[in-house]
Each structure stands twice: as C-alpha cells, then as structure tokens.
Write a protein that holds these residues in place. Sequence first.
Motif, short mmCIF file in Angstrom:
data_model
loop_
_atom_site.label_atom_id
_atom_site.label_comp_id
_atom_site.label_asym_id
_atom_site.label_seq_id
_atom_site.Cartn_x
_atom_site.Cartn_y
_atom_site.Cartn_z
N GLY A 47 -22.36 -88.81 52.08
CA GLY A 47 -22.02 -90.30 52.20
C GLY A 47 -20.70 -90.21 52.52
O GLY A 47 -19.85 -91.48 52.46
N GLU A 48 -20.16 -89.17 52.99
CA GLU A 48 -18.68 -89.14 53.43
C GLU A 48 -18.38 -88.58 54.82
O GLU A 48 -19.22 -87.70 55.26
CB GLU A 48 -17.76 -88.12 52.34
CG GLU A 48 -17.70 -88.39 50.83
CD GLU A 48 -17.35 -87.59 50.13
OE1 GLU A 48 -16.83 -86.56 50.59
OE2 GLU A 48 -17.14 -87.79 48.86
N GLY A 49 -17.40 -88.99 55.42
CA GLY A 49 -16.98 -88.64 56.80
C GLY A 49 -18.16 -88.78 57.82
O GLY A 49 -18.98 -89.53 57.59
N THR A 50 -17.81 -88.15 59.04
CA THR A 50 -18.42 -88.36 59.98
C THR A 50 -18.95 -87.14 60.60
O THR A 50 -18.33 -86.09 60.29
CB THR A 50 -17.86 -89.34 61.11
OG1 THR A 50 -16.66 -88.45 61.63
CG2 THR A 50 -17.60 -90.60 60.77
N VAL A 51 -20.19 -87.15 61.30
CA VAL A 51 -20.69 -86.07 61.84
C VAL A 51 -20.49 -86.15 63.36
O VAL A 51 -20.87 -87.12 64.31
CB VAL A 51 -21.99 -85.80 61.73
CG1 VAL A 51 -22.68 -84.56 62.56
CG2 VAL A 51 -22.31 -85.44 60.07
N ASN A 52 -19.64 -85.40 64.20
CA ASN A 52 -19.32 -85.31 65.45
C ASN A 52 -19.89 -84.05 66.26
O ASN A 52 -19.43 -83.00 66.09
CB ASN A 52 -18.02 -85.26 65.80
CG ASN A 52 -17.27 -86.68 65.34
OD1 ASN A 52 -17.75 -87.66 65.78
ND2 ASN A 52 -16.36 -86.76 64.18
N ALA A 53 -20.96 -84.12 66.86
CA ALA A 53 -21.91 -83.04 67.09
C ALA A 53 -21.24 -82.41 68.70
O ALA A 53 -20.74 -83.44 69.57
CB ALA A 53 -23.01 -83.23 67.52
N PRO A 54 -21.47 -81.26 69.04
CA PRO A 54 -20.97 -80.64 70.39
C PRO A 54 -22.03 -81.22 71.29
O PRO A 54 -23.27 -81.57 70.76
CB PRO A 54 -21.10 -79.12 70.02
CG PRO A 54 -21.84 -78.95 68.73
CD PRO A 54 -21.46 -80.08 67.89
N GLN A 55 -21.94 -80.75 72.72
CA GLN A 55 -22.85 -81.08 73.51
C GLN A 55 -24.21 -80.63 73.29
O GLN A 55 -25.15 -81.23 73.36
CB GLN A 55 -22.23 -80.63 74.79
CG GLN A 55 -23.12 -81.06 76.05
CD GLN A 55 -22.86 -82.76 76.50
OE1 GLN A 55 -22.35 -83.34 75.86
NE2 GLN A 55 -23.31 -82.89 77.91
N THR A 56 -24.47 -79.14 72.70
CA THR A 56 -25.58 -78.76 72.53
C THR A 56 -26.57 -79.61 71.49
O THR A 56 -27.60 -79.59 71.63
CB THR A 56 -25.40 -77.26 72.03
OG1 THR A 56 -24.47 -77.30 70.90
CG2 THR A 56 -24.75 -76.17 73.03
N VAL A 57 -25.90 -79.81 70.47
CA VAL A 57 -26.46 -80.59 69.28
C VAL A 57 -27.06 -82.00 69.97
O VAL A 57 -28.21 -82.52 69.70
CB VAL A 57 -25.46 -80.92 68.12
CG1 VAL A 57 -26.33 -81.82 67.31
CG2 VAL A 57 -25.42 -79.51 67.65
#
Length: 295
Positions: free
Chosen positions: A251-261
């Motif tokens: 419930g915290e923060g954000t997920v910023n994925a790389p190109q592979t993900v």
Amino acid sequence: MSTQARPGWMEKPRPVTQAGKVVALVAVVALVCVPFLTIVATSLASPREVVANGGWVLWPQHPTLDAYRDILDGGIVTHALGVSVGVTLIGTLLSLAATVFLAYALSRPQVYGRKPILLLVLFTFLFPPGMIPSFLVVKELGLLDSYASLILPVLVNVFNLVVLRGFFQGIPEELYEAARLDGAGDLRVLFSIVLPLSKAALAVVGLFYAVAYWNSWFYASLYMESDHWPLQQVLRTYVVAGEGLTDTTTGEGTVNAPQTVQMAVLVLATAPILLVYPFLQKYFTKGVLTGAIKS
C-alpha cells in the motif's frame, strides 16, 4: 479440332508470379511476427542488455526469466492476472448461458412476443448507451468497485446472440418435432439436441466472449479501484501510459518497472488468447457463417 483458351485464373501461375506471392507472404508474416518476437526477446533479456541495445533486444545473448519471476512473485501483476482469469472464466460462462437461453427462445416461432423482444435487443445494438448513463446505472445498482460491474453490463452481446439464433434456426425442424413427439420439453430439447449440434457456434461465441473479457480495460477504469484492476488495465497504466502503480501488497510507494518487466507483462496479457485460438480456429468458418447466413 480447335481448343478454347482457358481463362486467366485457370492458367498455371508463372514463376515470377509465384515468387512475388512468396515475397509478399514473407513480408506480411515478418510484419506480424517480428514485433511480437522482439517483445518476447526483450522480456527474456537482462536489463543491462536492454539498455545496451537502446531499449529493445531481438535475440538475447543470455536469456533469463527474472522479469517473469518478479511479476509473478506476488504484488500488482499477480493480483491483476488472477482478476483477469476469474472475470474471463466466470464472465464467459455466464454470457454463454444467457446468450444460449435467449437465442433459443428467440429462434422458436411458438414463443409469444419473440419479435418485439428481438427488435428491442437489436435496438440496443444500433443505439448503445453512452458512458455517463452506463456509469449512473452501475452506480445506482451498487456495483461500483465490484467484479460484477465488469460482467453484468456486457453480459449479452447482440452480435453473438444473432449468430446463435441463426444457427439454432438452421437446425432441421424435424428434429424438434421428433423430440416433441417423444415427450421432450424445451430444456430437454435444448440440452439433448440443440447444444450438441451447435458445438462450432458455441466455440466461436465462447471465444468472442473470452477475448472481450480478457482484453477489457475501459470498464475497469470507470468502475474499479486500482487494487482491483484486471491485467489489461494494469498493462495500460503500467506499460502504455508509463505510470507507476501503488503496490497492493504494502500500500506504499509506486512500482516503476524496467523495460524487461513491462514486456513480460505484455507477453502475459497476450499469450493466453494466442494459445487458445489455434484450437478453435477450425470452428470459425462453420460457426460464424452458418449463423450469419441463417439470420
């Protein structure tokens, strides 16, 4: 005895023509396959290799499944994948059942009021409701932020209904009469005669419903909170829009994925339909054309 010249379409094609067809076919296949293969290859590459190649990889030097492990190890994508699978399975079954019963009723001439009901159904096809009226109806029914809002508003598709109705009408009337003489009721006729003869149409309509539910993201963006989003809405926000998503596990923060993900998410969102389609392809011509012609 003089021989008449055959039409041009009956002549054996020249080698130049055959070569041109092969080149055109290869070009079309390349245009379709190369982008998808690039996505798969990028999802299997390491982030360092992706960066070194400018963001895309056509052939990874050291393939790895790390991207798939990351997104399937709990969290946003795993939850969204489960939502999409559940909505697709339950929605397809409910839509098939509702469409079959309604199409069967509208296909029988002895059903009272079937023509006005059919016209009413076709009216909704010609004049679909707008976004705001649909939202207000869902809100008044108390379906906001519930998975039912992804199924009930689109439970019956008019095109699929017309296809099944036409297919049911194409079944010989003698079979219905023979079943009646044997004392079979409407449900017995439907389950014992109509449905076994309609496997092709049911397979096609079922695939249409499954693809629609699996690819649906618009209704989720209107009716659902982000922690209940299906995979396609996550894909749109996560990959297309390039936004970070709040992690549902913390419930915290954000997920910023790389190109592979991001590419791995795209593969997971596309692969199920690609795997199912070849098994149902043989039913398409028979199922759709028969229903459409009989309508």
